[in-house]
Scaffold this motif. Structure first.
Motif, PDB file in Angstrom:
ATOM      1  N   ASP A 153       0.521  -1.051   0.161  1.00  0.00           N
ATOM      2  CA  ASP A 153      -0.028  -0.418   0.146  1.00  0.00           C
ATOM      3  C   ASP A 153       0.823   1.266  -0.041  1.00  0.00           C
ATOM      4  O   ASP A 153       0.285   1.957   0.020  1.00  0.00           O
ATOM      5  CB  ASP A 153      -1.065  -0.061   1.093  1.00  0.00           C
ATOM      6  N   PHE A 154       1.698   1.311   0.598  1.00  0.00           N
ATOM      7  CA  PHE A 154       2.736   2.832   1.075  1.00  0.00           C
ATOM      8  C   PHE A 154       4.266   2.970   0.873  1.00  0.00           C
ATOM      9  O   PHE A 154       4.870   1.061   0.036  1.00  0.00           O
ATOM     10  CB  PHE A 154       2.858   2.454   3.109  1.00  0.00           C
ATOM     11  N   LEU A 201      -3.640   6.476   2.446  1.00  0.00           N
ATOM     12  CA  LEU A 201      -2.807   7.350   3.405  1.00  0.00           C
ATOM     13  C   LEU A 201      -3.460   8.038   3.935  1.00  0.00           C
ATOM     14  O   LEU A 201      -3.459   7.877   5.393  1.00  0.00           O
ATOM     15  CB  LEU A 201      -1.978   8.104   3.077  1.00  0.00           C
ATOM     16  N   CYS A 202      -4.460   9.143   3.361  1.00  0.00           N
ATOM     17  CA  CYS A 202      -5.690   9.977   4.234  1.00  0.00           C
ATOM     18  C   CYS A 202      -6.724   9.341   5.051  1.00  0.00           C
ATOM     19  O   CYS A 202      -7.030   9.785   6.261  1.00  0.00           O
ATOM     20  CB  CYS A 202      -6.139  10.658   3.496  1.00  0.00           C
ATOM     21  N   ALA A 203      -7.037   7.369   4.748  1.00  0.00           N
ATOM     22  CA  ALA A 203      -7.618   7.423   5.279  1.00  0.00           C
ATOM     23  C   ALA A 203      -7.091   6.576   6.458  1.00  0.00           C
ATOM     24  O   ALA A 203      -8.009   6.144   7.205  1.00  0.00           O
ATOM     25  CB  ALA A 203      -8.362   6.148   4.504  1.00  0.00           C
ATOM     26  N   VAL A 207      -2.743   9.609  10.432  1.00  0.00           N
ATOM     27  CA  VAL A 207      -2.663  10.450   8.903  1.00  0.00           C
ATOM     28  C   VAL A 207      -4.031  11.859   9.152  1.00  0.00           C
ATOM     29  O   VAL A 207      -4.186  12.659   8.893  1.00  0.00           O
ATOM     30  CB  VAL A 207      -2.047  10.522   7.786  1.00  0.00           C
ATOM     31  N   LYS A 208      -5.734  11.155   9.029  1.00  0.00           N
ATOM     32  CA  LYS A 208      -6.376  11.048   8.856  1.00  0.00           C
ATOM     33  C   LYS A 208      -6.776  13.164   9.550  1.00  0.00           C
ATOM     34  O   LYS A 208      -7.572  13.866   9.305  1.00  0.00           O
ATOM     35  CB  LYS A 208      -7.494  10.286   8.966  1.00  0.00           C
ATOM     36  N   SER A 209      -6.401  12.265  11.195  1.00  0.00           N
ATOM     37  CA  SER A 209      -6.296  13.706  11.592  1.00  0.00           C
ATOM     38  C   SER A 209      -5.683  14.750  11.701  1.00  0.00           C
ATOM     39  O   SER A 209      -6.560  16.120  12.492  1.00  0.00           O
ATOM     40  CB  SER A 209      -5.972  12.820  13.918  1.00  0.00           C
ATOM     41  N   VAL A 210      -4.654  14.458  11.218  1.00  0.00           N
ATOM     42  CA  VAL A 210      -3.668  15.702  10.706  1.00  0.00           C
ATOM     43  C   VAL A 210      -4.463  16.463   9.561  1.00  0.00           C
ATOM     44  O   VAL A 210      -3.832  17.642   9.183  1.00  0.00           O
ATOM     45  CB  VAL A 210      -2.379  15.672  11.707  1.00  0.00           C
ATOM     46  N   MET A 211      -4.793  16.020   8.422  1.00  0.00           N
ATOM     47  CA  MET A 211      -4.464  16.188   7.627  1.00  0.00           C
ATOM     48  C   MET A 211      -5.724  17.057   7.054  1.00  0.00           C
ATOM     49  O   MET A 211      -6.627  17.050   7.568  1.00  0.00           O
ATOM     50  CB  MET A 211      -4.999  14.417   6.580  1.00  0.00           C
ATOM     51  N   PRO A 212      -5.723  18.663   6.568  1.00  0.00           N
ATOM     52  CA  PRO A 212      -6.443  19.604   6.758  1.00  0.00           C
ATOM     53  C   PRO A 212      -7.301  19.631   5.193  1.00  0.00           C
ATOM     54  O   PRO A 212      -7.060  19.028   4.297  1.00  0.00           O
ATOM     55  CB  PRO A 212      -5.660  20.862   6.302  1.00  0.00           C
ATOM     56  N   GLU A 213      -8.897  19.502   5.363  1.00  0.00           N
ATOM     57  CA  GLU A 213     -10.126  19.170   5.087  1.00  0.00           C
ATOM     58  C   GLU A 213      -9.446  20.677   3.587  1.00  0.00           C
ATOM     59  O   GLU A 213      -8.369  21.586   4.128  1.00  0.00           O
ATOM     60  CB  GLU A 213     -10.982  20.035   5.431  1.00  0.00           C
ATOM     61  N   THR A 214      -9.495  19.887   2.356  1.00  0.00           N
ATOM     62  CA  THR A 214      -9.140  20.511   1.215  1.00  0.00           C
ATOM     63  C   THR A 214      -9.851  21.970   1.543  1.00  0.00           C
ATOM     64  O   THR A 214      -9.345  23.312   0.981  1.00  0.00           O
ATOM     65  CB  THR A 214      -9.702  20.245  -0.002  1.00  0.00           C
ATOM     66  N   ASP A 215     -11.330  22.115   1.506  1.00  0.00           N
ATOM     67  CA  ASP A 215     -12.228  23.804   1.899  1.00  0.00           C
ATOM     68  C   ASP A 215     -11.673  24.197   2.541  1.00  0.00           C
ATOM     69  O   ASP A 215     -10.947  25.643   2.232  1.00  0.00           O
ATOM     70  CB  ASP A 215     -13.472  22.846   2.109  1.00  0.00           C
ATOM     71  N   ALA A 216     -11.083  23.584   3.919  1.00  0.00           N
ATOM     72  CA  ALA A 216     -10.165  25.044   4.776  1.00  0.00           C
ATOM     73  C   ALA A 216      -9.083  25.309   4.060  1.00  0.00           C
ATOM     74  O   ALA A 216      -8.149  26.509   4.322  1.00  0.00           O
ATOM     75  CB  ALA A 216      -9.658  24.068   5.603  1.00  0.00           C
ATOM     76  N   LEU A 217      -8.402  24.474   3.492  1.00  0.00           N
ATOM     77  CA  LEU A 217      -7.271  24.837   3.198  1.00  0.00           C
ATOM     78  C   LEU A 217      -7.055  26.136   1.582  1.00  0.00           C
ATOM     79  O   LEU A 217      -6.417  26.555   1.434  1.00  0.00           O
ATOM     80  CB  LEU A 217      -5.812  23.601   2.545  1.00  0.00           C
ATOM     81  N   MET A 218      -7.942  25.915   0.785  1.00  0.00           N
ATOM     82  CA  MET A 218      -8.461  26.720  -0.200  1.00  0.00           C
ATOM     83  C   MET A 218      -9.248  28.120   0.370  1.00  0.00           C
ATOM     84  O   MET A 218      -8.046  29.161   0.089  1.00  0.00           O
ATOM     85  CB  MET A 218      -9.642  26.112  -1.092  1.00  0.00           C
TER      86      MET A 218
END
Length: 233
Positions: A153-154, A201-203, A207-218
């Motif tokens: 997977d990685f 990876l994002c699942a 990682v999931k707990s620290v991955m910023p949401e795309t809309d928030a980043l935008m």
């Protein structure tokens, strides 16, 4: 061992920074509790200036009273100090470890500048060239993934490893770049391995707990940088 694993751990950083994600993922892999001290964008706290007087930038990890700077150096430190916790982030084989470090360097020296180039482009022709460079880098990283993952997977095979952390921290900003420019970098027809890798990876909980949401980043990009992603930290 560089320090006692039982000492208090703090991370100085900002949630939108891909570089700050790196030590946070590594600490999650090792199940190490830490305090996240959010830095205000546009200013530098006294603690940050004291902890990183040379570069004066995030991320900084403070372990006990010892500051450690630079994201991938912090990741290596975490893997060394908590060697018996979780799984090894850096391969134990010296050759495999050197390959992992090589690709981590490529990601920061070649891939990230190509991503920044899209945002910095001043006209359509320049943007087209920057997009082509990013797509080419994706192709090279697809080949690296196919070789180092060995069908798993990685990049680190069954477990998230050094390259996964080095590259995975950019996934949020890659998605922002795709949406803002109407392009597709995670293209399953061209880079099928990386496309599936990013989803897995994002699942992962580390990682999931620290991955910023795309809309928030935008929204952050529009508010602070216009169409440009944040500078390297």
């Amino acid at each position: 061992m560089a320090g006692s694993g039982s000492e208090e751990v703090k991370i100085l950083g900002g949630w939108p920074s891909p570089f700050v994600m790196r030590p946070r993922i590594a600490l999650n892999i090792k199940s190490v509790k830490y305090d996240f001290l959010e830095e205000t964008f546009g200013s530098k706290s006294e603690l940050l200036l004291k902890s990183n007087p040379v570069y004066k930038k995030i991320p900084v990890m403070i372990h006990g009273d010892k500051p450690i700077c630079e994201s991938m150096i912090i990741v290596q430190y975490i893997d060394d100090v908590w060697a018996s916790a979780g799984h090894s982030i850096i391969p134990s084989d010296p050759y495999d470890a050197s390959i992992a470090r090589f690709w981590a360097t490529y990601i920061d020296d070649k891939f990230f500048p190509s991503l920044m180039g899209i945002a910095k482009s001043k006209d359509a022709e320049e943007k087209k060239a920057a997009i082509e460079q990013a797509i080419a880098a994706f192709g090279i990283l697809e080949e690296a993934y196919q070789k180092t993952s060995k069908g798993k997977d990685f990049f680190g095979e069954e477990k998230i490893g050094y390259i996964d952390i080095a590259f995975g921290c950019y996934i949020g900003w890659i998605r922002v770049t795709e949406k803002m420019n109407g392009i597709k970098l995670f293209d399953e027809t061209k880079v099928p391995g990386l496309t599936k890798w990013a989803e897995k990876l994002c699942a992962d909980e580390t990682v999931k707990s620290v991955m910023p949401e795309t809309d928030a980043l935008m929204e952050f990009a529009k508010k602070i940088f216009g169409s440009k992603p944040p500078p390297s930290n």
